[in-house]
Write a protein that holds these residues in place. Structure first.
Motif, PDB file in Angstrom:
ATOM      1  N   ILE A 165       1.051  -1.289  -0.038  1.00 28.60           N
ATOM      2  CA  ILE A 165       0.102   0.012  -0.061  1.00 28.60           C
ATOM      3  C   ILE A 165       0.905   1.085   0.109  1.00 28.60           C
ATOM      4  CG2 ILE A 165      -1.995   1.236   1.282  1.00 28.60           C
ATOM      5  CD1 ILE A 165      -2.447  -1.434   2.393  1.00 28.60           C
ATOM      6  N   LEU A 166       1.094   1.855  -1.122  1.00 28.48           N
ATOM      7  CA  LEU A 166       2.002   2.729  -1.415  1.00 28.48           C
ATOM      8  C   LEU A 166       1.455   4.323  -1.312  1.00 28.48           C
ATOM      9  CD1 LEU A 166       4.670   4.073  -2.104  1.00 28.48           C
ATOM     10  CD2 LEU A 166       4.046   3.834  -4.654  1.00 28.48           C
ATOM     11  N   PHE A 167       1.606   5.060  -0.185  1.00 30.25           N
ATOM     12  CA  PHE A 167       1.166   6.258  -0.061  1.00 30.25           C
ATOM     13  C   PHE A 167       2.144   7.205  -0.938  1.00 30.25           C
ATOM     14  CE2 PHE A 167      -0.767   4.085   3.332  1.00 30.25           C
ATOM     15  CZ  PHE A 167      -2.259   4.514   3.310  1.00 30.25           C
ATOM     16  N   SER A 168       2.064   7.431  -1.946  1.00 30.62           N
ATOM     17  CA  SER A 168       2.795   8.453  -2.948  1.00 30.62           C
ATOM     18  C   SER A 168       2.558   9.854  -2.618  1.00 30.62           C
ATOM     19  CB  SER A 168       2.533   8.095  -4.197  1.00 30.62           C
ATOM     20  OG  SER A 168       3.762   8.650  -5.011  1.00 30.62           O
ATOM     21  N   MET A 169       3.399  10.470  -1.681  1.00 30.44           N
ATOM     22  CA  MET A 169       3.021  11.940  -1.296  1.00 30.44           C
ATOM     23  C   MET A 169       3.192  12.769  -2.425  1.00 30.44           C
ATOM     24  SD  MET A 169       1.651  11.511   1.751  1.00 30.44           S
ATOM     25  CE  MET A 169       1.725  10.599   3.291  1.00 30.44           C
TER      26      MET A 169
ATOM     27  N   VAL B 171      -0.541  -4.030  -5.586  1.00 29.11           N
ATOM     28  CA  VAL B 171       0.035  -2.833  -5.244  1.00 29.11           C
ATOM     29  C   VAL B 171      -1.086  -1.512  -5.390  1.00 29.11           C
ATOM     30  CG1 VAL B 171       1.791  -0.939  -5.589  1.00 29.11           C
ATOM     31  CG2 VAL B 171       2.223  -3.282  -6.032  1.00 29.11           C
ATOM     32  N   ASP B 172      -1.477  -1.049  -3.970  1.00 25.58           N
ATOM     33  CA  ASP B 172      -2.456   0.070  -4.174  1.00 25.58           C
ATOM     34  C   ASP B 172      -1.443   1.468  -4.159  1.00 25.58           C
ATOM     35  OD1 ASP B 172      -4.509  -1.728  -4.112  1.00 25.58           O
ATOM     36  OD2 ASP B 172      -4.937  -1.392  -1.830  1.00 25.58           O
ATOM     37  N   ILE B 173      -1.828   2.343  -4.927  1.00 20.34           N
ATOM     38  CA  ILE B 173      -1.147   3.578  -5.076  1.00 20.34           C
ATOM     39  C   ILE B 173      -2.170   4.854  -4.623  1.00 20.34           C
ATOM     40  CG2 ILE B 173       0.180   5.211  -6.285  1.00 20.34           C
ATOM     41  CD1 ILE B 173       1.078   3.093  -8.111  1.00 20.34           C
ATOM     42  N   ILE B 174      -1.821   5.321  -3.432  1.00 16.75           N
ATOM     43  CA  ILE B 174      -2.725   6.444  -3.234  1.00 16.75           C
ATOM     44  C   ILE B 174      -1.846   7.633  -3.432  1.00 16.75           C
ATOM     45  CG2 ILE B 174      -3.895   7.337  -1.029  1.00 16.75           C
ATOM     46  CD1 ILE B 174      -3.035   3.666  -1.072  1.00 16.75           C
ATOM     47  N   GLU B 175      -2.554   8.481  -4.292  1.00 13.92           N
ATOM     48  CA  GLU B 175      -1.796   9.757  -4.559  1.00 13.92           C
ATOM     49  C   GLU B 175      -2.186  10.696  -3.595  1.00 13.92           C
ATOM     50  OE1 GLU B 175      -1.521  10.199  -9.393  1.00 13.92           O
ATOM     51  OE2 GLU B 175      -3.644   9.815  -8.672  1.00 13.92           O
ATOM     52  N   GLY B 176      -1.135  11.896  -3.529  1.00 13.48           N
ATOM     53  CA  GLY B 176      -1.426  13.053  -2.758  1.00 13.48           C
ATOM     54  C   GLY B 176      -1.209  13.109  -1.077  1.00 13.48           C
ATOM     55  N   ALA B 177      -0.896  14.174  -0.593  1.00 12.45           N
ATOM     56  CA  ALA B 177      -0.671  14.114   0.532  1.00 12.45           C
ATOM     57  C   ALA B 177      -1.931  13.674   1.485  1.00 12.45           C
ATOM     58  CB  ALA B 177      -0.154  15.672   1.344  1.00 12.45           C
ATOM     59  N   GLN B 178      -1.445  12.921   2.403  1.00 14.68           N
ATOM     60  CA  GLN B 178      -2.297  12.265   3.519  1.00 14.68           C
ATOM     61  C   GLN B 178      -2.257  13.129   4.998  1.00 14.68           C
ATOM     62  OE1 GLN B 178      -4.874  10.193   2.263  1.00 14.68           O
ATOM     63  NE2 GLN B 178      -4.005  10.776  -0.059  1.00 14.68           N
ATOM     64  N   ASN B 179      -3.367  12.802   5.698  1.00 11.46           N
ATOM     65  CA  ASN B 179      -2.984  13.174   7.207  1.00 11.46           C
ATOM     66  C   ASN B 179      -2.805  11.733   7.839  1.00 11.46           C
ATOM     67  OD1 ASN B 179      -5.461  12.350   7.815  1.00 11.46           O
ATOM     68  ND2 ASN B 179      -6.510  14.243   7.504  1.00 11.46           N
ATOM     69  N   PRO B 180      -2.226  11.981   9.287  1.00 10.87           N
ATOM     70  CA  PRO B 180      -2.150  10.657   9.840  1.00 10.87           C
ATOM     71  C   PRO B 180      -3.409   9.790  10.071  1.00 10.87           C
ATOM     72  CG  PRO B 180      -0.892  12.475  10.946  1.00 10.87           C
ATOM     73  CD  PRO B 180      -1.775  12.997   9.965  1.00 10.87           C
ATOM     74  N   THR B 181      -4.425  10.549  10.225  1.00 18.01           N
ATOM     75  CA  THR B 181      -5.815   9.682  10.644  1.00 18.01           C
ATOM     76  C   THR B 181      -6.047   8.863   9.195  1.00 18.01           C
ATOM     77  OG1 THR B 181      -6.260  10.996  12.415  1.00 18.01           O
ATOM     78  CG2 THR B 181      -7.931   9.566  11.326  1.00 18.01           C
ATOM     79  N   GLY B 182      -5.840   9.680   8.099  1.00 16.18           N
ATOM     80  CA  GLY B 182      -6.527   9.151   6.926  1.00 16.18           C
ATOM     81  C   GLY B 182      -5.371   7.914   6.369  1.00 16.18           C
ATOM     82  N   ILE B 183      -4.255   7.963   6.781  1.00 17.84           N
ATOM     83  CA  ILE B 183      -3.333   6.719   6.427  1.00 17.84           C
ATOM     84  C   ILE B 183      -3.656   5.772   7.285  1.00 17.84           C
ATOM     85  CG2 ILE B 183      -0.920   5.986   6.693  1.00 17.84           C
ATOM     86  CD1 ILE B 183      -0.198   8.799   5.992  1.00 17.84           C
ATOM     87  N   TYR B 184      -3.910   5.862   8.466  1.00 19.92           N
ATOM     88  CA  TYR B 184      -4.512   4.786   9.614  1.00 19.92           C
ATOM     89  C   TYR B 184      -5.817   4.106   9.064  1.00 19.92           C
ATOM     90  CZ  TYR B 184      -5.630   2.285  13.812  1.00 19.92           C
ATOM     91  OH  TYR B 184      -6.016   1.563  14.506  1.00 19.92           O
TER      92      TYR B 184
ATOM     93  N   TYR C 182      -8.254  -1.971   5.264  1.00 15.28           N
ATOM     94  CA  TYR C 182      -7.641  -3.149   4.429  1.00 15.28           C
ATOM     95  C   TYR C 182      -7.615  -4.310   5.578  1.00 15.28           C
ATOM     96  CZ  TYR C 182      -4.927  -6.297   1.782  1.00 15.28           C
ATOM     97  OH  TYR C 182      -4.469  -7.325   1.309  1.00 15.28           O
ATOM     98  N   ALA C 183      -6.956  -4.053   6.736  1.00 16.03           N
ATOM     99  CA  ALA C 183      -6.742  -5.052   7.674  1.00 16.03           C
ATOM    100  C   ALA C 183      -8.350  -5.780   8.216  1.00 16.03           C
ATOM    101  CB  ALA C 183      -6.128  -4.437   9.184  1.00 16.03           C
ATOM    102  N   GLU C 184      -9.237  -4.889   8.387  1.00  8.81           N
ATOM    103  CA  GLU C 184     -10.413  -5.635   8.846  1.00  8.81           C
ATOM    104  C   GLU C 184     -11.589  -5.847   7.838  1.00  8.81           C
ATOM    105  OE1 GLU C 184     -11.779  -3.358  12.443  1.00  8.81           O
ATOM    106  OE2 GLU C 184      -9.738  -3.325  13.274  1.00  8.81           O
ATOM    107  N   ASN C 185     -10.999  -6.078   6.498  1.00  2.21           N
ATOM    108  CA  ASN C 185     -12.109  -6.476   5.364  1.00  2.21           C
ATOM    109  C   ASN C 185     -11.993  -8.029   5.816  1.00  2.21           C
ATOM    110  OD1 ASN C 185     -12.866  -8.003   3.188  1.00  2.21           O
ATOM    111  ND2 ASN C 185     -12.225  -6.210   2.013  1.00  2.21           N
ATOM    112  N   PRO C 186     -13.278  -8.775   5.939  1.00  2.00           N
ATOM    113  CA  PRO C 186     -13.365 -10.106   6.158  1.00  2.00           C
ATOM    114  C   PRO C 186     -12.293 -10.946   5.419  1.00  2.00           C
ATOM    115  CG  PRO C 186     -15.511  -8.939   6.109  1.00  2.00           C
ATOM    116  CD  PRO C 186     -14.524  -8.083   5.654  1.00  2.00           C
ATOM    117  N   LEU C 187     -12.278 -10.521   4.130  1.00  2.00           N
ATOM    118  CA  LEU C 187     -11.248 -11.266   3.223  1.00  2.00           C
ATOM    119  C   LEU C 187      -9.772 -11.486   3.657  1.00  2.00           C
ATOM    120  CD1 LEU C 187     -12.818 -10.271  -0.432  1.00  2.00           C
ATOM    121  CD2 LEU C 187     -13.108 -12.330   0.850  1.00  2.00           C
TER     122      LEU C 187
END
Length: 352
Positions: free
Chosen positions: A78-82, A141-154, A160-165
């Motif tokens: 999961i790439l946070f590409s700022m 690979v998921d690519i998330i573009e643009g600046a994120q804040n800490p809560t958005g990243i979390y 993703y973690a708590e998706n039943p899959l």
């Protein structure tokens, strides 16, 4: 099970080859740090040193190739590409793949039509040929573009973690929960590139936003079993002329920019260093030999393990760096460089 029994179970898993993780693509570095579950890595270096390219090689592209070759387990990045757009990032990966597979360089400016010199029919056919590679890579690979804040990243990682899959959080007592992944062997790598671009939330300054993001990366490691990779700049102190007078200066953990929290929280800290850019030398390699006198391109980088919670640190590895495609490759050890053909760096053949 007692704590010793759990430890012994992990040892038996290792004996059965279940703890090898994924390869970074470098024999020496992989021996010391590698890619395994529950490892938080900080990678830092100056602007232009190639730290993003190093992270993409080491934690996305090379591990993907290793994962595909093994044909088992699960792998997710999961790439946070700022600061880099998704399309340009993919273009760089495509250029690298064509270069390493075919020995043909299609520079990004030419690929994107920024030059008057347009793509040939043969080059266009090569680009179409490797559509399968990009399509399959982006399944993992998921690519998330643009600046994120800490809560958005979390929140993205939590979703993703708590998706039943993928897994489920289970409360075992009033004050304690555990996370049970669907596939305990899955290696999940959140990447933040770079943490200095994290957006502060209301009431936060830049340092507090960085510290909060690092805290979340700790939780991602400890609770979900993720292996976060955080990219950081070095501070501006390196522009001080006093460092250039030191001859073979290299960054230390104290040179991480804006906050020391990520280096304290992480298990591994790795620096990427271009000594020639700062008019210093390397203690092991003759860096002037890595410069193409025709173009001025510099093909040397130093990668050093500054912190390693589960092994040796202060390990330095010389790397060949092909800036046009963002490709890193380990150089022979300094004592084995006699007879090395530097022309193979300049014409690219060293890298494929």
């Amino acid at each position: 099970m007692s704590d010793f029994d759990r430890l012994y179970e992990e040892i038996e898993n290792g004996m059965n080859g279940n703890n090898l993780g994924l390869s970074m693509g470098y024999d020496r570095l992989n021996k010391y740090i590698g890619i395994r579950k529950r490892i938080y890595t900080l990678v830092f270096g100056p602007t232009g040193s190639g730290k993003t390219a190093y992270v993409h090689n080491s934690y996305i592209l090379n591990p993907y190739e290793d994962f595909i070759s093994k044909g088992k387990g699960k792998f997710k990045v999961i790439l946070f590409s700022m600061e880099r757009s998704k399309i340009y990032t993919i273009a760089k990966w495509l250029s690298r793949k064509i270069f390493m597979s075919e020995g043909i360089l299609i520079p990004i400016p030419k690929m994107m039509g920024w030059w008057k010199d347009k793509l040939t029919e043969g080059e266009l056919l090569l680009i179409k040929k490797y559509k399968y590679y990009i399509d399959d890579l982006l399944k993992y690979v998921d690519i998330i573009e643009g600046a994120q804040n800490p809560t958005g990243i979390y929140k993205y990682l939590e979703q993703y973690a708590e998706n039943p899959l993928n897994g489920k959080k289970n409360r075992v007592s009033e004050f304690h929960s555990i996370y049970n992944p669907v596939d305990p062997t899955e290696i999940i790598i959140p990447i933040i590139d770079h943490i200095g671009l994290v957006k502060p939330e209301k009431g936060q300054n830049k340092k507090e936003a960085i510290d909060k993001t690092s805290e979340y990366m700790q939780k991602a490691r400890d609770f979900w079993g993720y292996s976060p990779v955080v990219v950081s700049q070095v501070n501006r102190d390196l522009s001080n002329p006093i460092y250039q007078k030191m001859g073979s200066f290299e960054p230390t953990i104290d040179n991480a920019k804006e906050s020391g929290r990520p280096s304290e929280d992480s298990d591994n800290v790795v620096s990427i260093w271009d000594p020639r850019r700062y008019n210093t030398t390397d203690p092991s390699y003759d860096i002037e030999k890595f410069v193409d006198q025709t173009t001025g391109a510099n093909y040397f980088r130093s990668v050093k393990i500054l912190k390693n919670s589960y092994g040796e640190d202060s390990i330095r590895v010389g790397m060949g760096f092909h800036g046009a495609t963002g490709t890193f490759k380990e150089l022979p050890k300094p004592g084995l460089m006699e007879g090395f053909n530097y022309e193979n760096l300049y014409d690219g053949t060293f890298f494929y």
